[in-house]
Design a protein around this motif. Structure first.
Motif, PDB file in Angstrom:
ATOM      1  N   LEU A 113       0.852  -1.184   0.000  1.00 44.24           N
ATOM      2  CA  LEU A 113       0.000   0.000   0.000  1.00 44.24           C
ATOM      3  C   LEU A 113       0.889   1.235   0.000  1.00 44.24           C
ATOM      4  O   LEU A 113       1.992   1.205   0.550  1.00 44.24           O
ATOM      5  CB  LEU A 113      -0.885   0.036   1.249  1.00 44.24           C
ATOM      6  CG  LEU A 113      -1.730  -1.191   1.559  1.00 44.24           C
ATOM      7  CD1 LEU A 113      -2.435  -1.005   2.895  1.00 44.24           C
ATOM      8  CD2 LEU A 113      -2.712  -1.462   0.444  1.00 44.24           C
ATOM      9  N   CYS A 144      -7.157   0.034   6.328  1.00 46.30           N
ATOM     10  CA  CYS A 144      -7.078   1.407   5.834  1.00 46.30           C
ATOM     11  C   CYS A 144      -7.958   2.341   6.656  1.00 46.30           C
ATOM     12  O   CYS A 144      -7.545   3.459   6.981  1.00 46.30           O
ATOM     13  CB  CYS A 144      -7.483   1.469   4.357  1.00 46.30           C
ATOM     14  SG  CYS A 144      -6.253   0.761   3.245  1.00 46.30           S
ATOM     15  N   GLU A 189      -8.961  -3.312   3.557  1.00 44.19           N
ATOM     16  CA  GLU A 189      -9.874  -2.166   3.585  1.00 44.19           C
ATOM     17  C   GLU A 189     -10.167  -1.742   5.023  1.00 44.19           C
ATOM     18  O   GLU A 189     -10.163  -0.544   5.344  1.00 44.19           O
ATOM     19  CB  GLU A 189     -11.150  -2.491   2.823  1.00 44.19           C
ATOM     20  CG  GLU A 189     -10.905  -2.652   1.326  1.00 44.19           C
ATOM     21  CD  GLU A 189     -12.101  -3.212   0.573  1.00 44.19           C
ATOM     22  OE1 GLU A 189     -13.126  -3.569   1.208  1.00 44.19           O
ATOM     23  OE2 GLU A 189     -12.014  -3.310  -0.663  1.00 44.19           O
ATOM     24  N   VAL A 249      -9.636   3.982  -1.581  1.00 43.25           N
ATOM     25  CA  VAL A 249      -8.573   3.107  -2.081  1.00 43.25           C
ATOM     26  C   VAL A 249      -8.648   3.115  -3.603  1.00 43.25           C
ATOM     27  O   VAL A 249      -9.741   3.064  -4.175  1.00 43.25           O
ATOM     28  CB  VAL A 249      -8.743   1.650  -1.569  1.00 43.25           C
ATOM     29  CG1 VAL A 249      -7.691   0.732  -2.176  1.00 43.25           C
ATOM     30  CG2 VAL A 249      -8.658   1.598  -0.057  1.00 43.25           C
TER      31      VAL A 249
END
Length: 146
Positions: free
Chosen positions: A62, A96, A93, A105
């Motif tokens: 990421l 995040c 997810e 994203v």
């Protein structure tokens, strides 16, 4: 059980091997060990190791940007077809939202990676643009996590 854990430099050799598998190599631009280690040293790059049944099953990369977004740069799963990748993406997810405090994203995927596009679409990602890389078309996809 699938878990995402912060990656460690000792895992990079396994990452390089996973990237060299023919079913993976067709869809990514692989990194050398040195490139992975260099990327890991940046504070805005996050490597997460994917563990299935307490064994290393893959990894993802990421990148945090200045906006409220995370670039989902890569996911590599060693044994495909068992749903590990889809479960790992769902965990990413959540990571995040909870850890990075990000609600958006985005990713790019080679147009020829129809399986990847299918999975991302199934998981709620939608195309927002296209780009070219070394003569190959990239599909840019995004998802709001809010």
């Amino acid at each position: 059980m699938i878990e995402l854990l912060q990656s460690h430099p000792q895992e990079v050799d396994a990452f390089v091997v996973m990237e060299q598998e023919s079913s993976t190599l067709a869809h990514i631009i692989p990194y050398t060990k040195e490139a992975h280690l260099e990327a890991m040293s940046h504070e805005y790059i996050i490597y997460l190791s994917v563990y299935a049944e307490q064994k290393l099953a893959g990894f993802m990369i990421l990148a945090i940007d200045q906006k409220n977004s995370v670039e989902f740069r890569r996911i590599v799963i060693a044994n495909k077809g068992a749903g590990v990748g889809q479960k790992a993406i769902a965990l990413m997810e959540t990571y995040c939202i909870e850890n990075l405090k990000r609600t958006h994203v985005w990713l790019d995927v080679f147009e020829k990676n129809t399986r990847g596009i299918h999975i991302y679409t199934k998981l709620g990602y939608s195309q927002f643009d296209e780009a070219m890389h070394a003569g190959s078309k990239l599909i840019l996809m995004e998802k709001s996590l809010a």
